[in-house]
Write an enzyme that holds these catalytic residues in place. Structure first.
Site, short mmCIF file in Angstrom:
data_model
loop_
_atom_site.label_atom_id
_atom_site.label_comp_id
_atom_site.label_asym_id
_atom_site.label_seq_id
_atom_site.Cartn_x
_atom_site.Cartn_y
_atom_site.Cartn_z
N ASP A 238 35.80 -3.70 -32.43
CA ASP A 238 34.62 -2.86 -32.54
C ASP A 238 33.58 -3.20 -31.46
O ASP A 238 33.34 -4.37 -31.19
CB ASP A 238 34.01 -3.09 -33.93
N GLU A 279 37.06 -0.44 -28.75
CA GLU A 279 36.07 0.63 -28.74
C GLU A 279 35.03 0.27 -27.68
O GLU A 279 34.26 -0.67 -27.87
CB GLU A 279 35.37 0.76 -30.10
#
Ligand SMILES: [Ca+2]
Ligand SMILES: [Ca+2]
Length: 540
Positions: A238, A279
C-alpha cells in the site's frame, strides 16, 4: 528444486529480529504482539512456478464478499465458501484487502497488529484454511501490506506518543517544532500531539513509520516473514509513493522508497514463487522497475481504456500509455477499491453492457497481469447511502436475488446493498449466455488457454483514433490477432503488410467460423459488427 539450503541461509539474514533493536522494548510495550524476530520457514505452495505471470487476479474486500456466520459482516470463511465460484471464474490469484486487526474496522488500512486477523474476519486458523483451500484449487493468495503507517492506536505508537523517552519514539516521525509548508493527501500531514507533532501523510489515525530507523525496516521484514511462513504467495504494498519524506515538497516518490521495496522484493525472491505489486499512484512505471517493486498497478491506463470505449475509438492517450509504460510487468485494472481510480465500471458505462464487455475484453487481452475488482464481473454498482465516497464502491457482493443478495443471513448487511443487486447478481447471470459474468468467464478462459495473451509480445496495429483496437500477441509459436471494434457501427480491418498470415481462424467468440488472411487483397480484410470482439489465431 525451488528452494535450497544455500537459499535458506541467505534468507535467515533477511528476517532479522526487530525486537533486538530496542533493549527492554518488549517489556515496555507488552501489547505489541507484532514485534519480534521471525525465522524464515518457507514451504512450497504447490502452485506452478509462473502462477502469477500467467493468471488473472481478483481483488476482494473480505468485509463485503460473503458473511458466513450471520453477523452482517463478510469474513474469511465466507471467502473460503466462495473459492469454487472463483475457480469457475478462472482466476489464479486473490488479493485480499487488509485482513489484519485495524482501528478503522472498515477497509483495514489502519493496522493495529500486523500479525493478528481482524476479529470480525475470523481467526488465523480460518486464514490458514483459506490459503490451503485456495492452493488446492491452484489459486494463490496475496495480502495487502501497509508499510507506510500504522494505526494511531497501535501499541507502539501509543507508547511513542505518550512518552518522548519511549524506545519507540524514533519508530515514528515526531518533531518538537512546528513544521510549515507541507501538504499531502491528508492536507497538513503534521498532527499535534501535546507539545510535539507527528507525521501522518493520510490521516490523523495513520501515523507514518520512520523507515529510516533500521529497526522499523526489520519489524516490517519480520512481519512479511510471518505471513510468508504461513504460505501466502505475496503482497500488494500500500502507498509506496509516500514511504520516505525529505521535505515539504519532497514527500512523494523519493529515491529511498525504491531501495526499500527492492529489499522486500529480495525477501520474496528468496522464498520463491512469490509475487509483489505496489500501489504507486503518481509514478507507477518507476515502481515497476526491477530495482524497485518489480510490478505496480498501471494507474492511468484504466482511465484511458474506459475513455476509448466510451468515445468509440482508440484514443491517442491510450496508445501513448501502452507505448511508454512497461505494461507487461505491471498490474492492469478497470477499477479498484479506491475512488481515485474511478467509479464502478457499471456506473461509468451508464449500465451499457455492450461497452462494458469491450472494456473487459481489452483488459483481458492486453499485456500485464489483469486484476478484476470483486463484483466487476457481474456489474456490481454503487452502494448508497455511505459515509464517504470510497465506501460506495465497496458494497456487498450480490450473489442472488434472495434476501440481502445472499451476502448475509443477518437482518441487514454492514453496508447497504448495491443499487442493482436484484438484476445483477451471480445467480441471475449464471446460466444466461449473454451475461456479463459469462463474458468475463469466456475472456478469462481465453487468456488462460493462450500463452500469447498471458506473456506474449505485443504489437499495436491501430493508429490514433481508429474505431478498432487491433493488436497482435505472440508466444510459443502462436500468433493471435485481437480486434475490438469500439465504434457503434460496422468497421473493416485490413491486415497490414507486416502482419501476414496464410489463414487466420477465429478462436473468439466461441463458435465463430470466420477466417481471413491470404494473398489476395480481398482476403486481407475482415468486417466487424458494431461493438464486437474477434480474436484470430495463426501458427507462425
Ligand atoms: Ca461474519
Ligand atoms: Ca511515510
Amino acid at each position: 528444486m525451488w528452494w535450497s539450503r544455500v537459499g535458506y541461509r541467505a534468507l535467515g539474514a533477511l528476517c532479522l529480529g526487530a525486537a533486538l533493536a530496542a533493549p527492554g522494548a518488549m517489556a515496555a510495550a507488552p501489547a505489541a504482539s507484532d514485534v519480534g524476530k521471525v525465522l524464515a520457514a518457507p514451504r512450497d505452495s504447490g502452485l506452478p512456478a509462473d502462477w502469477d505471470r500467467k493468471g488473472v487476479f481478483i481483488e476482494i474486500l473480505v468485509r463485503a464478499y460473503q458473511d458466513s456466520d450471520g453477523d452482517g459482516i463478510g469474513d474469511l470463511n465466507g471467502v473460503t465458501q466462495r473459492l469454487d465460484y472463483l475457480k469457475s471464474l478462472g482466476v489464479s490469484g486473490i488479493w485480499l484487502m487488509p485482513i489484519s486487526a485495524s482501528q478503522d474496522h472498515d477497509h483495514g488500512y489502519a493496522p493495529l497488529n500486523y500479525r493478528a486477523i481482524e476479529p470480525e474476519y475470523g481467526t488465523l486458523a480460518d486464514f490458514d484454511r483459506l490459503v490451503a483451500e485456495a492452493h488446492k484449487r491452484g489459486i494463490g493468495v496475496i495480502l495487502d501490506y501497509v508499510i507506510n503507517h500504522s494505526a494511531a492506536e497501535h501499541p507502539l505508537f501509543q507508547h511513542a506518543a505518550d512518552d518522548a523517552a519511549s524506545p519507540y519514539r524514533d519508530w515514528y516521525v515526531f518533531s518538537d517544532t512546528e513544521q510549515k509548508g507541507w501538504t499531502t493527501y491528508g492536507g497538513d500531514p503534521w498532527r499535534q500531539n501535546g507539545a510535539s507533532w507527528y507525521y501522518g501523510a493520510f490521516d490523523v489515525i495513520m501515523p507514518d513509520w520512520n523507515l529510516r530507523n533500521p529497526a522499523v525496516v526489520d519489524f516490517h521484514l519480520d512481519n512479511l516473514c510471518f505471513w510468508l511462513n504461513r504460505g501466502v504467495d505475496g503482497f500488494r504494498f500500500d502507498a509506496v509513493g509516500v514511504l520516505y519524506e525529505n521535505g515539504p515538497l519532497e514527500w512523494d516518490n523519493q529515491p529511498e522508497n525504491h531501495a526499500l521495496m527492492k529489499r522486500a522484493q529480495d525477501l520474496l525472491d528468496a522464498y520463491g514463487k512469490r509475487y509483489m505489486v505496489c500501489e504507486a499512484a503518481s509514478d507507477p512505471a518507476a515502481f515497476s522497475a526491477a530495482d524497485s517493486c518489480g510490478s505496480a498497478f498501471a494507474f492511468g491506463l484504466q482511465k484511458y481504456l474506459i475513455k476509448s470505449v466510451q468515445m468509440g475509438r482508440v484514443t491517442s492517450d491510450l496508445l501513448y500509455l501502452l507505448r511508454t509504460m512497461p505494461v507487461a510487468r505491471m498490474a492492469t485494472i478497470l477499477s479498484s477499491h479506491d475512488y481515485y481510480a474511478g467509479s464502478r465500471p457499471f456506473k461509468q458505462f451508464g449500465g451499457d453492457e455492450a461497452r462494458y464487455k469491450l472494456a473487459a475484453a481489452t483488459l483481458l487481452t492486453l499485456p500485464g497481469r489483469p486484476f478484476i475488482y470483486y463484483g466487476e464481473e457481474i456489474g456490481l454498482v454503487h452502494s448508497q447511502p455511505v459515509d464517504y465516497q470510497d465506501q460506495s464502491i465497496r458494497g456487498p457482493m450480490s450473489w442472488s436475488g434472495e434476501a440481502n443478495a445472499g451476502f448475509t443471513t443477518a437482518q441487514a448487511s454492514f453496508r447497504p446493498l448495491v443499487e442493482n443487486w436484484r438484476s445483477h447478481n451471480v445467480a441471475a447471470q449464471q446460466d444466461r449466455p449473454d451475461s456479463l459474468l459469462n463474458a468475463y468467464r469466456a475472456l478469462i478462459a481465453l487468456r488462460n488457454a493462450h500463452p500469447a495473451l498471458q506473456t506474449g509480445s505485443f504489437e499495436v496495429i491501430s493508429r490514433d483514433d481508429d474505431p478498432v483496437f487491433a493488436f497482435v500477441r505472440e508466444a510459443d509459436g502462436e500468433r493471435l490477432l485481437v480486434l475490438i471494434n469500439y465504434a457503434a457501427r460496422d468497421a473493416e480491418v485490413a491486415l497490414p503488410e507486416g502482419v501476414q498470415a496464410s489463414a487466420w481462424s477465429a478462436i473468439y467468440p466461441a463458435g465463430s467460423t470466420q477466417r481471413f488472411g491470404g494473398t489476395t487483397a480481398a482476403a486481407k480484410h475482415v468486417k466487424l459488427a458494431p461493438m464486437s470482439v474477434a480474436v484470430f489465431s495463426a501458427a507462425r
